[in-house]
Design a protein around this motif. Structure first.
Motif, PDB file in Angstrom:
ATOM      1  N   UNK B 334     -50.655   9.412  44.436  1.00 15.60           N
ATOM      2  CA  UNK B 334     -51.138  10.206  45.664  1.00 15.60           C
ATOM      3  C   UNK B 334     -50.467  10.071  46.820  1.00 15.60           C
ATOM      4  N   UNK B 335     -49.870  10.902  47.691  1.00 13.98           N
ATOM      5  CA  UNK B 335     -49.526  10.596  48.979  1.00 13.98           C
ATOM      6  C   UNK B 335     -50.165  11.602  49.836  1.00 13.98           C
ATOM      7  N   UNK B 336     -50.544  10.834  51.142  1.00 12.26           N
ATOM      8  CA  UNK B 336     -51.506  11.518  52.166  1.00 12.26           C
ATOM      9  C   UNK B 336     -50.777  11.499  53.404  1.00 12.26           C
ATOM     10  N   UNK B 337     -50.674  12.456  54.171  1.00  7.40           N
ATOM     11  CA  UNK B 337     -50.047  12.356  55.577  1.00  7.40           C
ATOM     12  C   UNK B 337     -51.385  12.719  56.410  1.00  7.40           C
ATOM     13  N   UNK B 338     -51.462  11.913  57.535  1.00 13.02           N
ATOM     14  CA  UNK B 338     -52.566  12.137  58.656  1.00 13.02           C
ATOM     15  C   UNK B 338     -51.844  12.205  60.161  1.00 13.02           C
ATOM     16  N   UNK B 361     -48.649  14.771  48.055  1.00 15.23           N
ATOM     17  CA  UNK B 361     -48.485  14.384  46.586  1.00 15.23           C
ATOM     18  C   UNK B 361     -49.855  14.329  45.880  1.00 15.23           C
ATOM     19  N   UNK B 362     -50.168  14.887  44.810  1.00 12.41           N
ATOM     20  CA  UNK B 362     -51.462  14.792  44.040  1.00 12.41           C
ATOM     21  C   UNK B 362     -51.451  14.191  42.834  1.00 12.41           C
ATOM     22  N   UNK B 363     -52.364  13.337  42.599  1.00 17.20           N
ATOM     23  CA  UNK B 363     -52.412  12.640  41.368  1.00 17.20           C
ATOM     24  C   UNK B 363     -53.318  13.472  40.620  1.00 17.20           C
ATOM     25  N   UNK B 364     -52.601  14.291  40.117  1.00 14.69           N
ATOM     26  CA  UNK B 364     -53.488  15.705  39.157  1.00 14.69           C
ATOM     27  C   UNK B 364     -54.355  15.128  38.183  1.00 14.69           C
ATOM     28  N   UNK B 365     -54.093  14.059  37.393  1.00 13.48           N
ATOM     29  CA  UNK B 365     -54.977  13.868  36.346  1.00 13.48           C
ATOM     30  C   UNK B 365     -56.346  12.978  36.974  1.00 13.48           C
ATOM     31  N   UNK B 366     -55.918  11.854  37.777  1.00 16.95           N
ATOM     32  CA  UNK B 366     -56.959  11.133  38.406  1.00 16.95           C
ATOM     33  C   UNK B 366     -57.753  11.690  39.502  1.00 16.95           C
ATOM     34  N   UNK B 367     -57.114  12.116  40.255  1.00 15.96           N
ATOM     35  CA  UNK B 367     -57.864  12.810  41.484  1.00 15.96           C
ATOM     36  C   UNK B 367     -57.482  14.307  41.899  1.00 15.96           C
ATOM     37  N   UNK B 368     -57.850  14.899  40.984  1.00 19.47           N
ATOM     38  CA  UNK B 368     -57.430  16.536  41.108  1.00 19.47           C
ATOM     39  C   UNK B 368     -58.318  17.134  42.347  1.00 19.47           C
ATOM     40  N   UNK B 369     -57.538  17.541  43.230  1.00 20.91           N
ATOM     41  CA  UNK B 369     -58.372  17.960  44.532  1.00 20.91           C
ATOM     42  C   UNK B 369     -58.031  19.672  44.629  1.00 20.91           C
TER      43      UNK B 369
END
Lengths: 239, 383
Positions: B334-338, B361-369
């Motif tokens: 996962x990549x997040x910008x704040x 960028x999302x970790x679609x399997x472990x942390x789907x948002x």
């Protein structure tokens, strides 16, 4: 989206550009002192002895260059202000809202006054000075809000002023007919009217965490820095 | 001038040896989520009372100190949601400890923030953002616990050493009371060094320090919560990702650095979790073969943040980037910008804060948002 980021950053930088400036005072030299977290300094009348108080509640007697000669046996909680008047040294204990008097000969505490103030524990009396124009003691709270209290010889408040020209006040000293206030967070020295405490002039100083202010026998400015445990020596302030 | 507005401070009572300070902190915000296409549940578009804290902070003589701090807003929310996973960043009880400072080593006993992770130890009251980075807000490791902390400072407080032993259950110990069936504890150590002077745990350089200041720290923590035969961990104790407490050995370590100079400041932090579940069938292995996982799961990531404080504009602007991997046995990260903006009405005592989140960028399997972006705007007030 990139355009929005760019516009936001540009607006921020434009806003940042409006800067109020005060003339910069440059120090001539500094000396490290063996006093932990020095929070205020005051010379005696001759300028031959420098008294230093520390955050750990101890009063030290030093040479004008900051070499420790002796220390008081009495320990308070959090000493933040010191002043010398006649044969006595007066010390402000910020957390406990107390003023202690020590005799200069033995550095022995002989009297304590309680001066109530209900603000934040570490935002209490950060400065202690004697105003020779009004012949009153002055206690100043650090911040939120900054309150200048004038007190008589029995430390009974007789007048009170609000000071809003700085984020905080960490030291105060009377010199040559003016009150000089020191701000730690703004790193500024303010020359103030001795009766109204209105700011007449101000100077910027490049010292980290300045907490104590004094003038030596030749009228040169000395600043104590808490975190670095140093004394910074300046020239005389331009009038 | 940041401090130009008159302000009420905390209130203090003193009797000549004992000083007791009463303080508080209130904050509320509006949150708006930008949902992915097809998502219809907009429950997170809401106002929220985040903090309603009251604190008692005392000192007795030079050698004793104590503190109790409670967040009424979190207690009310927790009561409403009993049985739900506790939010580690808002646990209700913030601090309750006594401290003895009369020895070369300060001894603190009770419940408080753990001496682990620069980003966790920073005070939320003085943050530009409405939320800590995902890596550091308590889902990878607990941020508070009950135990004993020893602290020693040297070299004019430039070097700080911390060591402690705790229940290992983190914030959940308050609701759980008992330890888990293993009965084992968690051990934490941290060391940081600053130069040229002591460096307080702050994000933004609102003092605009005149000399460059740096601090670097390392920390580690270990516990073995392998459950006895037939026993299991209390429910909901693993947190959002099941990483905070596991049935098995858990070793975490990290390093951090901070810099500030004339209004510019930056923080960097990395965290690594090395987990050894005691059961071969642990969910953490995600059905991988023992030959592949070798009995070990790794997790962690890093975050970097830069801040600029413009005093004349009473403003702080911050940008934060986060990158983390929940489980090295499952591909993805996962990549997040704040982006945060704070308007300091009266220093950090009264602040209007805007926090923009973007999932890069999302970790679609472990942390789907269900969302891509989020905006949070609100105000906080300390008294």
């Amino acid at each position: 989206m990139k355009k929005t980021y760019f516009l936001l950053a540009a607006a921020f930088l434009v806003l940042s550009a409006f800067k109020a400036t005060a003339p910069l005072l440059k120090y001539e030299h500094f000396k490290s002192i063996k006093v932990p977290e020095p929070s205020d300094i005051a010379f005696d009348g001759s300028g031959q002895v420098l008294y230093v108080v520390s955050d750990n509640g101890i009063l030290y007697e030093c040479t004008p260059e900051g070499k420790v000669l002796r220390r008081a046996a009495f320990e308070g909680m959090d000493f933040e202000g010191v002043e010398v008047v006649g044969d006595y040294i007066y010390v402000a204990d910020e957390s406990l809202r107390q003023v202690h008097r020590f005799d200069r000969e033995h550095l022995k505490k002989d009297k304590t006054w309680y001066v109530p103030y209900s603000g934040g524990r570490n935002k209490g009396y950060e400065s202690l000075a004697f105003n020779r124009t009004t012949e009153r003691f002055v206690l100043i709270t650090e911040k939120d809000p900054i309150v200048i209290k004038e007190l008589n010889g029995d430390f009974i408040p007789v007048n009170e002023y609000a000071f809003t020209a700085a984020r905080d006040i960490s030291g105060a000293r009377y010199h040559n007919g003016y009150m000089y206030l020191l701000s730690d967070e703004d790193r500024k020295v303010f020359m103030c009217h001795p009766e109204t405490y209105e700011v007449i002039k101000s100077w910027k100083i490049e010292v980290l965490n300045p907490e104590g202010i004094a003038f030596d026998k030749d009228g040169r400015l000395v600043i104590a820095a808490d975190d670095l445990e140093r004394l910074y020596f300046f020239g005389s302030l331009p009038q | 001038m940041l401090g130009s507005a008159p302000a009420a401070a905390q209130h203090t009572f003193t009797n000549g040896n004992h000083s007791l300070q009463l303080s508080g902190f209130v904050s509320a915000y509006y949150n708006h989520r930008f949902l992915k296409e097809g998502e219809l549940n907009r429950k997170n578009n809401r106002f929220r009372l985040r903090d309603m804290q009251l604190g008692l902070n005392g000192r007795v003589g030079k050698q004793w100190a104590y503190k109790v701090r409670v967040d009424m807003a979190d207690l009310a929310e927790t009561a409403m949601q009993s049985g739900q996973t506790l939010d580690p960043e808002n646990p209700g009880l913030m601090s309750a400890f006594i401290e003895y400072t009369g020895l070369p080593v300060d001894i603190k006993v009770g419940y408080d923030k753990l001496p682990y992770s620069q980003g966790s130890m920073l005070s939320f009251d003085e943050s530009v953002f409405w939320q800590r980075g995902q890596l550091l807000r308590g889902d990878f490791f607990s941020r508070r616990d009950i135990g004993i902390t020893l602290t020693h400072s040297m070299w004019k407080q430039r070097i700080n050493l911390y060591a402690g032993v705790y229940t290992g259950l983190g914030e959940n110990i308050i609701g759980n009371n008992d330890n888990d069936p293993s009965g084992r504890l968690e051990y934490i150590g941290r060391a940081d060094v600053a130069y040229p002077a002591r460096y307080r745990y702050v994000e933004a350089d609102i003092l605009q320090v005149p000399v460059p200041m740096v601090r670097a720290g390392i920390n580690a923590r270990y516990t073995n919560k392998a459950q006895p035969a037939g026993q299991q961990l209390p429910s909901n104790i693993g947190g959002e990702y099941g990483l905070r407490v596991i049935d098995g050995k858990r070793f975490a370590y990290g390093w951090d650095a901070s810099f500030q100079y004339r209004g510019f400041s930056a923080q960097f932090e990395a965290q690594v979790l090395r987990l050894e579940p005691s059961q071969a069938g642990s969910d953490l292995f995600y059905n991988t073969d023992a030959e592949v996982n070798k009995g070990i799961v790794r997790s962690g990531g890093w975050q970097a943040q830069v801040n600029y404080c413009a005093l004349p504009a009473k403003s702080v602007l911050s940008v934060r980037y986060e990158n983390y991997n929940l489980n090295d046995l499952v591909a993805g990260e996962t990549q997040r910008l704040g982006i945060g903006y704070a308007y300091l009405i009266n220093g950090y005592k009264a602040v209007v804060k805007l926090h923009y989140y973007r999932i890069m960028k999302e970790d679609a399997k472990l942390e789907p948002l269900k969302w891509t972006d989020q905006v949070r705007v609100g105000m906080s007030y300390a008294f």
